[in-house]
Design an enzyme around this catalytic site. Structure first.
Site: not given
Ligand code: BES
Ligand code: MN
Ligand code: ZN
Length: 488
Positions: A265, A339
């Site tokens: 990230k 997931r």
């Molecule tokens: N933990 C994150 C989602 C999240 C984002 C939670 C902001 C709380 C606040 C999750 O694991 C994630 O990174 N999701 C990605 C999925 C994508 C790579 C398909 C996302 O939402 O960007």
């Molecule tokens: Mn994630």
């Protein structure tokens, strides 16, 4: 754990008001009628209360909002808080008025003149929920607040009605503390230890360690944690307060920190990913509440605890893992890790417990924040009946939840060229494709809901019931769901 504010219940005593040193709260309905407590305060203050009630400021207040008289003459108290609320206000309306007061409990405490208010227990509950500060990581715990006294016409009745609310508030605080903790404190091991400690409350708690998970074929979950120094774990909490019926199951995503893994990230805001165990936090909080109030229901709570780190041992984009179910997954993006964790925990839950219903909670997608903001969690389900039950419970508890669609049409977005399925479907309908992915690990015969709480688990500004940070969203709704639908 952050302790609940002490709340005591007493008979109304008009003659004690003048010498009361705590802040004093009174309720005045929109019509402005003064109850006996308000009348006495008005007399002591030589009419100041009546003037306040006749003011434009009072007129502008919404139900549950307040204004204050500071350093009132004739009283020892340094503040009289006048809350606009009908005497007959019940449920959420009363709870919200209580939360307004929770913000105002000073060092000297708060004395609430509830008199013959219809729902003093809800007022006390609202106040309790709002008296929360997470200061465990400050060098000095200086957010000292006094206790709350509720003066009511029938204090014993109010106290009895408040008892179960207190169990709910304890669950909510437990969740908030877990979600607020930084990831160097709340490692997978520390998280598991805090859940094991709940054995003292009568919960059965057991832990699946990595070796056992490997034996069971949980390579989807294990792949996420393999770049971390902290061992992955599944904690199983059981509350068997019912008969011999199959349990209801709660399942939580417990990513104690989500760096994104090799699909790292960006730095800005990454610190927020300490809350990526929010789903597991809610499951833990609900289990605590059920145990504390000795719910007459069978409920199991399972949490998948992992840390998603980049490392020489971390899984790579493009890796293919085999889930416990047997389906193979192409890991397109290591940041779509929740997931992968849930796939194995959901499957294990069904194989082990054959639950009558299953609800999972996860801070799963940023996309649900784009769609619903911080007001509503996304609800996805294979069952109109269960999702309706949940939405009803959430509405009754004032916790925002909104159902979003699922459908086979979305599956083409997560079709993999080389495996059975891939873990991301691109930007369109990101929350729905995540739900479709989870749905693949849910048996047709299991009524199931997935709650995407990425927007509601932790927020940047205060809500009605919590300061900025962890909200505990979902504990109340899920407790209500069990209470209303699954208790004998
Ligand atoms: N933990 C994150 C989602 C999240 C984002 C939670 C902001 C709380 C606040 C999750 O694991 C994630 O990174 N999701 C990605 C999925 C994508 C790579 C398909 C996302 O939402 O960007
Ligand atoms: Mn994630
Ligand atoms: Zn995540």
């Amino acid at each position: 754990m952050t302790e609940l504010v002490p709340v005591s219940f007493a008979e109304t005593d008009l003659d004690a008001l003048a010498a009361e040193t705590a802040r004093v709260a009174v309720f005045v309905p929109a019509e402005g009628t003064l109850n006996p407590g308000a009348k006495r305060i008005n007399k002591l203050t030589k009419g100041a209360l009546a003037r306040a009630v006749e003011s434009e400021a009072f007129e502008k207040l919404k139900s549950g909002e307040s204004l204050s008289l500071s350093y009132p003459m004739g009283m020892a108290s340094d503040e009289v808080i006048v809350v606009k609320l009908a005497r007959t206000a019940k449920g959420l309306e009363a709870r919200k008025a209580g939360a307004t007061l929770g913000k105002k409990v000073g060092k000297a405490g708060l004395a609430i003149w509830a008199g013959s208010q219809s729902d003093a227990a809800e007022i006390a509950f609202g106040a309790t929920l709002r008296v929360y500060t997470f200061d465990a990581r400050k060098s000095k715990q200086d957010s000292e607040t006094g206790g709350i006294t509720v003066m009511a016409a029938k204090p014993a009745e109010v106290e009895a009605a408040y008892a179960d609310h207190r169990a709910v508030a304890e669950g909510v605080f437990f969740t908030r503390d877990l979600v607020n903790e930084p990831a160097n404190v709340l490692t997978t091991t520390e998280f598991a230890d805090r859940l094991i400690a709940m054995k003292d409350l009568g919960l059965e708690v057991s832990v699946l360690e990595e070796a056992e998970m490997a034996e069971l074929g949980m390579d989807a979950l294990l792949g996420v944690g393999q770049g971390s120094e902290s061992p992955s774990k599944i904690v199983v909490m059981k509350w068997m307060g019912g008969g011999d019926e199959a349990p209801f199951a709660f399942v939580g995503k417990g990513v104690v920190f989500d760096t994104g893994g090799i699909s790292l990230k960006p730095a800005g805001g990454m610190e927020d990913m300490t809350m990526d165990m929010g789903g597991a936090g809610v499951v833990a909080g609900v289990m605590r509440t059920l145990a504390l109030r000795k719910a007459k229901a069978n409920v199991v709570g399972l949490v998948g605890l992992v840390e998603n780190m980049p490392d020489g041992k971390a899984q790579r984009p493009g890796d293919v893992v085999t889930s416990m179910k047997g389906d193979t997954i192409e890991v397109i993006n290591t940041d779509a890790e929740g997931r992968l964790v849930l796939a194995d925990v959901l499957w294990y839950t069904q194989e082990t417990f054959n639950p009558v219903g299953m609800i999972n909670l996860a801070t799963l997608t940023g996309a649900v924040i784009i769609g619903l903001g911080h007001e509503n969690a996304g609800v996805f389900s294979n069952s109109d009946a269960l999702s309706a039950e949940f939405l009803k419970a959430a509405a009754a508890e004032g916790e925002g939840a909104w159902r979003l669609p699922m459908g086979p049409g979305y599956d083409k977005l997560i079709k993999s060229r080389i495996a059975d399925i891939k873990n991301t479907g691109g930007r369109p309908a990101g929350s729905i494709t995540a739900a479709q992915f989870l749905g693949r690990f849910v048996k047709d015969e299991t009524p199931w809901c997935h709650l995407d709480i990425a927007g509601t688990a932790s927020v940047k500004s205060a809500t009605d019931y919590a300061p900025a940070g962890a909200t505990g969203w979902g504990v109340r709704a899920l407790d209500r769901l069990i209470r209303d639908g699954y208790e004998g």
